[in-house]
Design a protein around this motif. Structure first.
Motif, PDB file in Angstrom:
ATOM      1  N   PRO A 190       0.824  -1.223   0.000  1.00 35.85           N
ATOM      2  CA  PRO A 190       0.000   0.000   0.000  1.00 35.85           C
ATOM      3  C   PRO A 190       0.850   1.261   0.000  1.00 35.85           C
ATOM      4  O   PRO A 190       1.846   1.361   0.725  1.00 35.85           O
ATOM      5  CB  PRO A 190      -0.810  -0.131   1.295  1.00 35.85           C
ATOM      6  N   ARG A 191       0.471   2.211  -0.832  1.00 34.89           N
ATOM      7  CA  ARG A 191       1.144   3.501  -0.908  1.00 34.89           C
ATOM      8  C   ARG A 191       0.124   4.611  -0.679  1.00 34.89           C
ATOM      9  O   ARG A 191      -0.939   4.611  -1.310  1.00 34.89           O
ATOM     10  CB  ARG A 191       1.806   3.714  -2.268  1.00 34.89           C
ATOM     11  N   GLU A 192       0.476   5.529   0.204  1.00 40.52           N
ATOM     12  CA  GLU A 192      -0.403   6.677   0.431  1.00 40.52           C
ATOM     13  C   GLU A 192      -0.363   7.628  -0.753  1.00 40.52           C
ATOM     14  O   GLU A 192      -1.368   8.213  -1.126  1.00 40.52           O
ATOM     15  CB  GLU A 192       0.016   7.417   1.700  1.00 40.52           C
ATOM     16  N   ARG A 193       0.830   7.746  -1.368  1.00 38.80           N
ATOM     17  CA  ARG A 193       0.991   8.662  -2.498  1.00 38.80           C
ATOM     18  C   ARG A 193       1.417   7.898  -3.750  1.00 38.80           C
ATOM     19  O   ARG A 193       2.408   7.167  -3.736  1.00 38.80           O
ATOM     20  CB  ARG A 193       2.020   9.757  -2.162  1.00 38.80           C
ATOM     21  N   LEU A 194       0.656   8.091  -4.819  1.00 39.27           N
ATOM     22  CA  LEU A 194       0.963   7.452  -6.097  1.00 39.27           C
ATOM     23  C   LEU A 194       2.026   8.259  -6.820  1.00 39.27           C
ATOM     24  O   LEU A 194       2.015   9.499  -6.802  1.00 39.27           O
ATOM     25  CB  LEU A 194      -0.293   7.378  -6.968  1.00 39.27           C
ATOM     26  N   SER A 214       0.927  17.905  -2.301  1.00 43.65           N
ATOM     27  CA  SER A 214       0.913  17.894  -0.839  1.00 43.65           C
ATOM     28  C   SER A 214      -0.413  17.452  -0.233  1.00 43.65           C
ATOM     29  O   SER A 214      -0.437  16.867   0.857  1.00 43.65           O
ATOM     30  CB  SER A 214       1.272  19.281  -0.291  1.00 43.65           C
ATOM     31  N   GLN A 215      -1.520  17.706  -0.929  1.00 39.66           N
ATOM     32  CA  GLN A 215      -2.800  17.408  -0.303  1.00 39.66           C
ATOM     33  C   GLN A 215      -3.215  15.953  -0.498  1.00 39.66           C
ATOM     34  O   GLN A 215      -2.684  15.235  -1.350  1.00 39.66           O
ATOM     35  CB  GLN A 215      -3.893  18.345  -0.833  1.00 39.66           C
ATOM     36  N   SER A 216      -4.188  15.529   0.286  1.00 39.06           N
ATOM     37  CA  SER A 216      -4.775  14.205   0.169  1.00 39.06           C
ATOM     38  C   SER A 216      -6.150  14.349  -0.479  1.00 39.06           C
ATOM     39  O   SER A 216      -6.958  15.178  -0.057  1.00 39.06           O
ATOM     40  CB  SER A 216      -4.923  13.547   1.550  1.00 39.06           C
ATOM     41  N   TYR A 217      -6.391  13.570  -1.530  1.00 33.68           N
ATOM     42  CA  TYR A 217      -7.665  13.617  -2.242  1.00 33.68           C
ATOM     43  C   TYR A 217      -8.582  12.491  -1.777  1.00 33.68           C
ATOM     44  O   TYR A 217      -8.125  11.397  -1.431  1.00 33.68           O
ATOM     45  CB  TYR A 217      -7.449  13.454  -3.749  1.00 33.68           C
ATOM     46  N   ARG A 218      -9.858  12.750  -1.806  1.00 27.83           N
ATOM     47  CA  ARG A 218     -10.869  11.731  -1.537  1.00 27.83           C
ATOM     48  C   ARG A 218     -11.440  11.261  -2.863  1.00 27.83           C
ATOM     49  O   ARG A 218     -11.749  12.069  -3.739  1.00 27.83           O
ATOM     50  CB  ARG A 218     -11.994  12.301  -0.660  1.00 27.83           C
ATOM     51  N   ILE A 219     -11.556   9.954  -3.040  1.00 27.86           N
ATOM     52  CA  ILE A 219     -12.132   9.403  -4.269  1.00 27.86           C
ATOM     53  C   ILE A 219     -13.641   9.586  -4.230  1.00 27.86           C
ATOM     54  O   ILE A 219     -14.310   9.145  -3.291  1.00 27.86           O
ATOM     55  CB  ILE A 219     -11.768   7.925  -4.441  1.00 27.86           C
ATOM     56  N   GLY A 232     -10.850  17.517  -3.568  1.00 30.83           N
ATOM     57  CA  GLY A 232      -9.869  18.191  -2.723  1.00 30.83           C
ATOM     58  C   GLY A 232      -9.933  19.675  -2.974  1.00 30.83           C
ATOM     59  O   GLY A 232     -10.884  20.186  -3.583  1.00 30.83           O
ATOM     60  N   GLN A 233      -8.916  20.402  -2.517  1.00 27.50           N
ATOM     61  CA  GLN A 233      -8.862  21.827  -2.824  1.00 27.50           C
ATOM     62  C   GLN A 233      -8.621  21.999  -4.326  1.00 27.50           C
ATOM     63  O   GLN A 233      -7.705  21.385  -4.879  1.00 27.50           O
ATOM     64  CB  GLN A 233      -7.752  22.500  -2.021  1.00 27.50           C
ATOM     65  N   PRO A 234      -9.432  22.822  -5.000  1.00 25.90           N
ATOM     66  CA  PRO A 234      -9.329  22.958  -6.453  1.00 25.90           C
ATOM     67  C   PRO A 234      -7.963  23.469  -6.903  1.00 25.90           C
ATOM     68  O   PRO A 234      -7.325  24.277  -6.230  1.00 25.90           O
ATOM     69  CB  PRO A 234     -10.428  23.970  -6.797  1.00 25.90           C
ATOM     70  N   LEU A 297      -6.113   9.267  -1.426  1.00 29.69           N
ATOM     71  CA  LEU A 297      -4.826   9.059  -2.074  1.00 29.69           C
ATOM     72  C   LEU A 297      -4.165  10.409  -2.300  1.00 29.69           C
ATOM     73  O   LEU A 297      -4.811  11.452  -2.292  1.00 29.69           O
ATOM     74  CB  LEU A 297      -4.970   8.292  -3.397  1.00 29.69           C
ATOM     75  N   GLY A 298      -2.855  10.375  -2.494  1.00 32.98           N
ATOM     76  CA  GLY A 298      -2.095  11.574  -2.812  1.00 32.98           C
ATOM     77  C   GLY A 298      -1.142  11.273  -3.952  1.00 32.98           C
ATOM     78  O   GLY A 298      -1.107  10.157  -4.483  1.00 32.98           O
TER      79      GLY A 298
END
Length: 339
Positions: A190-194, A214-219, A232-234, A297-298
């Motif tokens: 598992p990777r937090e950031r792709l 830097s931010q984390s996105y929600r699917i 996430g933040q646009p 994911l990030g």
């Protein structure tokens, strides 16, 4: 020689590595969402590395099916608590099903992925269209009648095993002694950031490029085989100028006018006109394919050279695995010769 679908699961369809060479004609490649898991199932079922036969891609909730002839099958990807006539089935391990036995799969274990793959020795007897057995459900192309499986479907096995007890017992003895050494490069750690390569980065503000990394996105719940929408933040562009449409790839990250990225997946459109902020490295495509809506994911930026090196390492691992499975392929060929 038939597999009977007793319960179809949430969405089960036949997929191989994709229908390539026709994107310029508007035909999407489609194919397995987690190509790594599909290829693992394919090799572990005793098929050769030069073949690309369809496996059954199973999403979130597994099917129940019955074999009316002996078959060797393998399950990879997400764990779905599979059992054969009530006996647990190990993942990443060739399993021999006898005539009349039923395979039952449950729902994915929480946090254990989104998709499983079932491959059978010799593959399934379905037509190849434009060089692929993959199902593109949006247009009803390929696979089994161009759609997901449903209750009552019957799929033929391409290379059934002989229904001879002595022969099957010999094969089972080979399976019992088979030692499989899985290269670390083929595991889905598992990777937090792709890992991504930047693309049209000059179109975005410096603040947005930093935010992207830097931010984390929600699917988003509005995510499926065509694309994963992220929340996430646009991200902001420097200008709102229009772009010419360009070819897309599995893992292309587009940013529409609302600033929320979309990662294009297996059933993507063939071209797109939104700005492309990046491209997911091929070795990390399985990471997003095995995530569900609501998960996070990030992204982490790497160079093209780094991405190519990771891909080469994975391909070398597949070659080593293929070579190590030669005893299994020989045992299966001897078994089929008894038909």
């Amino acid at each position: 020689m038939t597999v009977h679908i007793l319960k179809p699961g949430m969405m089960s369809s036949l997929q191989d590595r994709g229908r390539y060479g026709h994107q310029h004609l508007g035909v999407s490649p489609s194919g397995a969402m987690d190509e790594r898991a599909h290829r693992l199932a394919h090799l572990l079922a005793g098929n050769t590395v030069t073949q690309d036969l369809a496996s059954l891609e199973i999403t979130v909730q597994g099917p129940s099916l019955r074999f009316d002839a002996p078959a060797l099958f393998v399950l990879t990807g997400a764990e779905m608590n599979a059992s054969l006539d009530g006996q647990p089935v190990a993942m990443l391990r060739p399993t021999l099903a006898r005539a009349g036995q039923a395979l039952t799969m449950q729902s994915v274990k929480p946090g254990q992925g989104a998709r499983s793959y079932l491959s059978a020795y010799g593959g399934f007897q379905v037509e190849s269209l434009l060089g692929s057995q993959s199902t593109h459900m949006r247009v009803g192309l390929g696979g089994f009648e161009g759609r997901a499986l449903k209750k009552g479907d019957q799929i033929q096995l391409a290379r059934p095993l002989p229904n001879q007890e002595a022969t099957l017992n010999k094969l089972q003895a080979v399976l019992d002694e088979l030692r499989i050494y899985m290269p670390a490069a083929l595991a889905l750690a598992p990777r937090e950031r792709l890992r991504v390569m930047l693309d049209q980065a000059d179109l975005f503000t410096d603040e947005s490029l930093e935010l992207f990394q830097s931010q984390s996105y929600r699917i988003s719940p509005a995510s499926e085989r065509m694309g994963y929408r992220l929340e996430g933040q646009p991200l902001q562009r420097k200008t709102a100028k229009e772009l010419l449409s360009a070819p897309t790839c599995f893992g292309t990250i587009q940013v529409p006018n609302d600033g929320q990225p979309i990662v294009l997946m297996a059933d993507r459109q063939t071209t797109g006109g939104y700005p492309r902020i990046g491209q997911v490295a091929s070795v990390d495509l399985a990471q997003i394919a095995q995530r569900l809506p609501g998960q996070n994911l990030g992204f982490e930026v790497v160079t093209a050279e780094q991405a190519h090196a990771l891909s080469a390492r994975q391909e070398q691992a597949f070659t080593r695995l293929n070579d190590s499975l030669e005893p299994l392929r020989k045992a299966l060929e001897q078994c089929v010769a008894q038909v």
